[in-house]
Design an enzyme around this catalytic site. Structure first.
Site, mmCIF file in Angstrom:
data_model
loop_
_atom_site.group_PDB
_atom_site.id
_atom_site.type_symbol
_atom_site.label_atom_id
_atom_site.label_comp_id
_atom_site.label_asym_id
_atom_site.label_seq_id
_atom_site.Cartn_x
_atom_site.Cartn_y
_atom_site.Cartn_z
ATOM 1 N N ASP A 294 0.860 -1.192 0.000
ATOM 2 C CA ASP A 294 0.000 0.000 0.000
ATOM 3 C C ASP A 294 0.895 1.241 0.000
ATOM 4 O O ASP A 294 1.895 1.317 0.722
ATOM 5 C CB ASP A 294 -0.901 -0.004 1.236
ATOM 6 C CG ASP A 294 -2.026 1.025 1.125
ATOM 7 O OD1 ASP A 294 -3.186 0.605 1.114
ATOM 8 O OD2 ASP A 294 -1.741 2.242 1.059
ATOM 9 N N ILE A 295 0.523 2.218 -0.833
ATOM 10 C CA ILE A 295 1.364 3.412 -0.990
ATOM 11 C C ILE A 295 1.274 4.343 0.233
ATOM 12 O O ILE A 295 2.157 5.173 0.441
ATOM 13 C CB ILE A 295 0.957 4.146 -2.294
ATOM 14 C CG1 ILE A 295 2.089 4.996 -2.820
ATOM 15 C CG2 ILE A 295 -0.296 4.995 -2.108
ATOM 16 C CD1 ILE A 295 1.853 5.522 -4.244
ATOM 17 N N GLY B 189 -15.919 2.913 3.710
ATOM 18 C CA GLY B 189 -14.582 3.488 3.592
ATOM 19 C C GLY B 189 -13.862 3.163 2.305
ATOM 20 O O GLY B 189 -12.665 3.448 2.164
ATOM 21 N N GLN B 190 -14.579 2.573 1.335
ATOM 22 C CA GLN B 190 -13.909 2.226 0.072
ATOM 23 C C GLN B 190 -13.594 3.491 -0.717
ATOM 24 O O GLN B 190 -14.461 4.344 -0.920
ATOM 25 C CB GLN B 190 -14.803 1.294 -0.769
ATOM 26 C CG GLN B 190 -14.105 0.774 -2.018
ATOM 27 C CD GLN B 190 -14.944 -0.250 -2.785
ATOM 28 O OE1 GLN B 190 -16.118 -0.478 -2.466
ATOM 29 N NE2 GLN B 190 -14.340 -0.853 -3.799
ATOM 30 N N HIS C 99 -10.309 -4.887 -3.065
ATOM 31 C CA HIS C 99 -8.964 -5.190 -2.562
ATOM 32 C C HIS C 99 -9.035 -5.572 -1.093
ATOM 33 O O HIS C 99 -9.790 -4.986 -0.324
ATOM 34 C CB HIS C 99 -8.013 -4.002 -2.755
ATOM 35 C CG HIS C 99 -8.578 -2.704 -2.265
ATOM 36 N ND1 HIS C 99 -9.494 -1.987 -2.978
ATOM 37 C CD2 HIS C 99 -8.358 -2.013 -1.125
ATOM 38 C CE1 HIS C 99 -9.815 -0.891 -2.317
ATOM 39 N NE2 HIS C 99 -9.153 -0.892 -1.172
ATOM 40 N N LEU C 100 -8.222 -6.557 -0.753
ATOM 41 C CA LEU C 100 -8.102 -7.005 0.633
ATOM 42 C C LEU C 100 -6.853 -6.377 1.232
ATOM 43 O O LEU C 100 -5.749 -6.560 0.709
ATOM 44 C CB LEU C 100 -7.993 -8.536 0.671
ATOM 45 C CG LEU C 100 -7.804 -9.172 2.043
ATOM 46 C CD1 LEU C 100 -9.043 -8.981 2.914
ATOM 47 C CD2 LEU C 100 -7.497 -10.671 1.887
ATOM 48 N N HIS C 101 -7.038 -5.622 2.317
ATOM 49 C CA HIS C 101 -5.876 -5.088 3.032
ATOM 50 C C HIS C 101 -5.341 -6.184 3.952
ATOM 51 O O HIS C 101 -6.120 -6.844 4.666
ATOM 52 C CB HIS C 101 -6.282 -3.911 3.931
ATOM 53 C CG HIS C 101 -6.806 -2.707 3.208
ATOM 54 N ND1 HIS C 101 -6.054 -1.572 3.034
ATOM 55 C CD2 HIS C 101 -8.006 -2.446 2.639
ATOM 56 C CE1 HIS C 101 -6.779 -0.656 2.387
ATOM 57 N NE2 HIS C 101 -7.966 -1.162 2.150
HETATM 58 P P1 AMP Z 1 -9.797 1.650 0.479
HETATM 59 O O1 AMP Z 1 -10.098 2.820 1.361
HETATM 60 O O2 AMP Z 1 -10.092 0.336 1.161
HETATM 61 O O3 AMP Z 1 -10.450 1.765 -0.883
HETATM 62 O O4 AMP Z 1 -8.235 1.644 0.299
HETATM 63 C C1 AMP Z 1 -7.558 2.132 -0.808
HETATM 64 C C2 AMP Z 1 -6.105 1.920 -0.503
HETATM 65 O O5 AMP Z 1 -5.385 2.015 -1.715
HETATM 66 C C3 AMP Z 1 -5.515 2.970 0.456
HETATM 67 O O6 AMP Z 1 -4.944 2.298 1.573
HETATM 68 C C4 AMP Z 1 -4.465 3.668 -0.403
HETATM 69 O O7 AMP Z 1 -3.328 4.042 0.328
HETATM 70 C C5 AMP Z 1 -4.146 2.602 -1.431
HETATM 71 N N1 AMP Z 1 -3.617 3.109 -2.684
HETATM 72 C C6 AMP Z 1 -4.147 4.077 -3.461
HETATM 73 N N2 AMP Z 1 -3.384 4.256 -4.566
HETATM 74 C C7 AMP Z 1 -2.368 3.363 -4.492
HETATM 75 C C8 AMP Z 1 -1.253 3.050 -5.322
HETATM 76 N N3 AMP Z 1 -1.015 3.691 -6.461
HETATM 77 N N4 AMP Z 1 -0.417 2.072 -4.935
HETATM 78 C C9 AMP Z 1 -0.634 1.411 -3.780
HETATM 79 N N5 AMP Z 1 -1.670 1.650 -2.943
HETATM 80 C C10 AMP Z 1 -2.523 2.624 -3.292
#
Ligand code: AMP
Length: 144
Positions: free
Chosen positions: A31-32, A94-95, A101-103
């Site tokens: 995750d960035i 919170g999406q 995507h699975l964190h």
């Molecule tokens: P969500 O709130 O569950 O939709 O999470 C989106 C996640 O994507 C967040 O934790 C961001 O930090 C991550 N994210 C967004 N853009 C990127 C990227 N280019 N590379 C890696 N992670 C990203």
């Protein structure tokens, strides 16, 4: 539906990512904006905006890969005493990126990550009532 998200670009190799795992169905990368230093995202290669759109077999794969990554986090140089899985389905949940995507988040004591909430213990009748409603919805979705 507009299938474009930054994750589609990452899957296609058009955007940079620190990749930790790849197979024909699934990609996992750092995750960035990590919540903790070992924060990974596992995504299906075929984009699905929501759980409702996600092929259940691929959903199962996301979890399987998540399990392997959890073990890898614990065995790697990442500080990792525990792991949280988190998946946000919908804006209210919170999406932010509409490509499921699975964190997978490495945890250490005092890392500051956590779910906010105020759990309470409702009467058993309330739990039973909602359980029956959800069972009904499940039966209807299976018979559709
Ligand atoms: P969500 O709130 O569950 O939709 O999470 C989106 C996640 O994507 C967040 O934790 C961001 O930090 C991550 N994210 C967004 N853009 C990127 C990227 N280019 N590379 C890696 N992670 C990203």
């Amino acid at each position: 539906m507009d299938p474009y998200t930054i994750f589609a670009d990452i899957v296609a190799g058009r955007a940079p990512a620190s990749i930790v795992y790849e197979d024909p169905d699934v990609l996992a990368f750092m995750d960035i904006r990590p919540m903790t230093p070992g924060h990974l995202l596992v995504v299906p290669k075929v984009p699905a905006r929501s759980l409702a759109e996600l092929d259940p077999e691929i959903g199962g794969k996301l979890f399987q890969v998540g399990q392997q990554l959890a073990a890898a986090l614990r065995a790697s140089e990442v500080n990792c005493d525990g792991v949280n899985f988190f998946l946000a389905d919908g804006v209210t949940a919170g999406q932010e990126v509409f490509h499921v995507h699975l964190h997978v988040i490495a945890r250490t004591p005092g890392d500051g990550f956590g779910l906010r909430g105020r759990p309470r213990t409702p009467p058993r009748e309330d739990l039973d009532y909602l359980a029956a409603s959800i069972r009904g919805a499940l039966r209807r979705s299976v018979s559709e």
